[in-house]
Design a protein around this motif. Sequence first.
Motif, short mmCIF file in Angstrom:
data_model
loop_
_atom_site.label_atom_id
_atom_site.label_comp_id
_atom_site.label_asym_id
_atom_site.label_seq_id
_atom_site.Cartn_x
_atom_site.Cartn_y
_atom_site.Cartn_z
N LYS A 117 0.85 -1.19 0.00
CA LYS A 117 0.00 0.00 0.00
C LYS A 117 0.89 1.24 0.00
N PRO A 118 0.34 2.39 -0.41
CA PRO A 118 1.17 3.61 -0.39
C PRO A 118 1.66 3.88 1.03
N VAL A 119 2.86 4.41 1.13
CA VAL A 119 3.45 4.65 2.45
C VAL A 119 3.61 6.15 2.68
N LYS A 120 3.12 6.60 3.85
CA LYS A 120 3.34 8.00 4.24
C LYS A 120 4.70 8.10 4.89
N ALA A 121 5.48 9.06 4.47
CA ALA A 121 6.83 9.21 5.03
C ALA A 121 7.28 10.64 4.82
N SER A 122 8.19 11.05 5.66
CA SER A 122 8.79 12.36 5.44
C SER A 122 9.84 12.20 4.34
N VAL A 123 9.58 12.77 3.20
CA VAL A 123 10.49 12.59 2.06
C VAL A 123 11.21 13.90 1.77
N LYS A 124 12.51 13.91 1.97
CA LYS A 124 13.30 15.12 1.69
C LYS A 124 14.25 14.93 0.52
N ARG A 125 14.78 13.71 0.40
CA ARG A 125 15.74 13.46 -0.68
C ARG A 125 15.47 12.12 -1.34
N VAL A 126 15.51 12.14 -2.67
CA VAL A 126 15.20 10.93 -3.43
C VAL A 126 16.34 10.66 -4.41
N LEU A 127 16.71 9.39 -4.53
CA LEU A 127 17.70 8.99 -5.52
C LEU A 127 16.99 8.19 -6.61
N ILE A 128 17.28 8.53 -7.86
CA ILE A 128 16.64 7.85 -9.00
C ILE A 128 17.72 7.11 -9.81
N ASN A 129 17.46 5.87 -10.15
CA ASN A 129 18.37 5.11 -11.00
C ASN A 129 17.78 4.91 -12.39
N ALA A 130 18.63 4.93 -13.39
CA ALA A 130 18.20 4.66 -14.77
C ALA A 130 19.32 3.91 -15.46
N THR A 131 19.02 2.78 -16.05
CA THR A 131 20.10 2.00 -16.67
C THR A 131 19.79 1.63 -18.11
N SER A 132 20.86 1.36 -18.83
CA SER A 132 20.76 0.92 -20.22
C SER A 132 20.90 -0.58 -20.28
N TYR A 133 20.24 -1.21 -21.22
CA TYR A 133 20.43 -2.64 -21.43
C TYR A 133 21.83 -2.94 -21.93
N GLU A 134 22.55 -1.89 -22.33
CA GLU A 134 23.93 -2.08 -22.79
C GLU A 134 24.95 -1.85 -21.68
N GLY A 135 24.50 -1.49 -20.46
CA GLY A 135 25.45 -1.48 -19.35
C GLY A 135 25.76 -0.14 -18.70
N GLN A 136 25.10 0.92 -19.12
CA GLN A 136 25.34 2.22 -18.48
C GLN A 136 24.34 2.44 -17.36
N CYS A 137 24.81 2.97 -16.24
CA CYS A 137 23.91 3.31 -15.14
C CYS A 137 24.04 4.79 -14.83
N VAL A 138 22.92 5.45 -14.61
CA VAL A 138 22.92 6.87 -14.26
C VAL A 138 22.06 7.05 -13.02
N SER A 139 22.53 7.86 -12.07
CA SER A 139 21.74 8.15 -10.87
C SER A 139 21.55 9.66 -10.74
N LEU A 140 20.39 10.05 -10.24
CA LEU A 140 20.09 11.47 -10.01
C LEU A 140 19.66 11.64 -8.56
N ILE A 141 19.95 12.79 -7.98
CA ILE A 141 19.43 13.08 -6.64
C ILE A 141 18.60 14.35 -6.67
N ILE A 142 17.38 14.22 -6.18
CA ILE A 142 16.41 15.31 -6.17
C ILE A 142 16.09 15.63 -4.71
N GLU A 143 16.10 16.91 -4.39
CA GLU A 143 15.84 17.32 -3.00
C GLU A 143 14.75 18.35 -2.93
N LYS A 144 14.16 18.46 -1.76
CA LYS A 144 13.23 19.55 -1.47
C LYS A 144 14.01 20.86 -1.58
N ALA A 145 13.44 21.85 -2.21
CA ALA A 145 14.11 23.15 -2.29
C ALA A 145 13.33 24.16 -1.46
N ASP A 146 14.02 24.79 -0.51
CA ASP A 146 13.32 25.75 0.36
C ASP A 146 13.25 27.11 -0.30
#
Lengths: 422, 451
Positions: free
Chosen positions: A393-422
């Motif tokens: 089920k959906p989870v309630k949480a204090s979310v301030k920073r999130v890391l996102i992964n995205a990969t290629s089937y050919e072997g490249q991985c990229v990560s992004l970090i998104i934060e709350k901006a005040d």
Amino acid sequence: MNDKIVITGFGLVSSLGLNTQETWEALLSGKHGIRPIGDAHVRGFPCEAAALVHGLDPEGLGIHPRDARIMDKHSLMLMKASKDAFKHAHLDSSSITPDEVGFFAGMGMVDYSIEDLLPAVMKSMYPQGNPDYGAFYSGGYQDIYPLWPLSMLNNISFCQAAINLGIKGENTVFSPHADSGAQAVIEGMNTIAEHKAMAVLAGGVSEKVSPLSLARATWFGILNGEDTLCRPFGAGRTGTVLGEGSGMIILEHQSSAKKRHAPYYAAITGYGCAFDKNDAARCPTASAESRSMEQALAKAGIEPFDIDVIIAHGDGTHMGDKNEIEAIHYTFNTCLDKIHVYSSKGSLGHLLAGAPAVDVILTIHMLQHGIIPMIPGTYPVDPGLRFNLVNSKPVKASVKRVLINATSYEGQCVSLIIEKAD
Amino acid sequence: MNKRKVVITGLGMATALGLDVEENWQKALSGISGISKLTYPHAENSKVQAVGEIKSTNWARLQQEFPEDAVREGERRTLFALWAAQQALKDGGLVRKNTEHRSQNIDKKNAENNLGSGLWAPGSESFRSGVILAAGLGINRLEDVQKWIGKDGNFAYERFGREHKGIHRESIVKNNSHRPSALIAKRFGLNGYNATVTTACASASQAIGLAFRLIRRGDADMMLAGGADSMINPVGLIFFVLLGAAASSADSPEETCRPFDRKRGGLVMGEGAGIVVLEEEAHALKRGAKIYAEVAGYGTTIDAYQVTAPHPKGEGAEHAMRAALLDADTAPGEIDYINAHGTSTKLNDSAETLAIKNVFKEHAYSLCVNSSKSIIGHLIAASGGPELIFTALSVLRNEIHPTLNLKNPDPKCDLDYVPNVKRAKIVRSAISNSFGFGGQNASIIIKKFKS
């Protein structure tokens, strides 16, 4: 130095809705957009399901019929998400000049539609049915629409969006897998950081699901042929399911947003890239994924325990998920019990180049509402997994920073970090 | 903060002129054309008869060089890319001798310790090195459609779904644009940023420009960048004919491509690859690398005019050159040479000339401008690769290759295009231009290297 790069607008198209709000609400209610494809032209493949986008038409997007003829579905999705992002950020010719706007997108492979070539092929065959190249070159080819070649270039839909929105600044198109959509965001971010543009439109779009795209994914061995759902990190996961959609965001300096009194929704503070692959695998190695995440954390100047949510690449393939689990275990070893892990692919299917920016937009909603949607198809979870997967089920949480992964089937991985901006 | 400097330390290429950079350069200087009569099978009736094909003996050599890939990979361009990458790394002194002819398995122990297969010179870090390559179109063959046409004359979609694995290995279905850059990264242990740029004819220049920015901003110390492409296949051969951009054949193939000539009649396709090693200056100096030139700036713009034609006044091209000059902190007067996009189409060559005049004013007439496409043809997505190599060699050696077949002056093209005979000239800085179908433009500035 402290002038953060923030997101001031976004547009999203998915199988769950033609805008962000509809998609977000459907995700919170645990829906998914994966259905039997139901197209008479897409048949016979082991995987018969996909998360398709419905209801986009050129007329509704204000596209001239002349232009529409060389615009396939991926072009319409890109146009819709891009226009919505622009509008959402209140960017128009009165607030910004075309040279000051950059444009970066990840886009998939562009496949010919069989109908486009069929008449020419029919005219270029011997009575026995084998190809007659002499006939093809000397006239058969003329049965192909003269501007058809343009529709085969994936930068053409990109340029059409640029024409529509009046964008003339720094730009590029990456392709074809999920890493490309994340790289578009990275290059957009750096274009702002280096003051090469005042605002950047960045993100990506999926391929259109067609006989050829399905054939490619099946040939690649990534598709789920045994099940009609995508089950990221599931115990019995058997592959991914293709999805259609696009996510586009507007990036600016925080100072620039403040100056024009534009609201901003989040900051992008880190990224990482690493490559490695085992020979037959269709995913990066676990160590490359760890490396990518660790680089992103270092770039953002934070520690693993500062991350609240990981939006994993989590595509539901056996090996891809296995390596990502191992990488998360390794990098977040000290704080696994604190981290929530989510994957949008269980609901939206695999948007390839479109996935990362869609995940960035979902992140914005998690930051705003303090809630993480659930992965609908994943039950039971992989027994080896030691973090909190949001799958029942959906989870309630204090979310301030999130890391996102995205990969290629050919072997490249990229990560992004998104934060709350005040 | 001082910006990190980026230098070129390795060159690799494959074109109709040959597989060796020095051979390419000497032939280009001598005005030897790589354009010849099409040899692609069953294409006697093709409107396109003049092309810059990789010679069959050289193709055979590439297949011998990469035997496993020759069997496994479907696309010609993949071997071009592997070759150019390997040559660039060798030229840069970055491939260990014992691994030249063997693939991944050589350094297994090292691979396990260091993730990458560790082919780089000792002291370099595989995660600080990456690859950005340009990719063009996938290959479409008539057989791929014809094979599933039923007796009723319709395409049998369901049968295609069941039997799609029977599609030709060259087909777009069995390939993807990210493949060459990933193969190179794997083979040579480049474990950092890896990306593929698909912006039509601007791709390779954008790939090189992005790699330059990546090093300058500190995200990498070394990058392989450039592109490989081939459109010499059935649908590729009619591609530019349909768009009205292909050159109608001249009496002799080598005279078909005539950039800036009044009688120019369209582009002539080439095939091949051009890949360079870009490196941060201190990193290069520390390992005693030979340095060809400095990459000083990059600029890219979109015409936002029409997807079917370039802006008639070359506005996007003009802005790309201006942006690159600004990025390089270079005054227009410091540029001595422009390697033009120069496609030999009516629209490009006059618009590009106008753009050059708008940027450089009077100085435009003291510049040398040439088109490498007159010699090796248009390598489409890869075109910016070999052209950047020629640009760097001109900056290093103060020699400029000619624009071939420029015999009939066009009043709209009135610059010094180095017609037909090479030129000796001090080249302090130069620009390489690439403009893509759809309206994406890229300019790169190369400077003489001074430490």
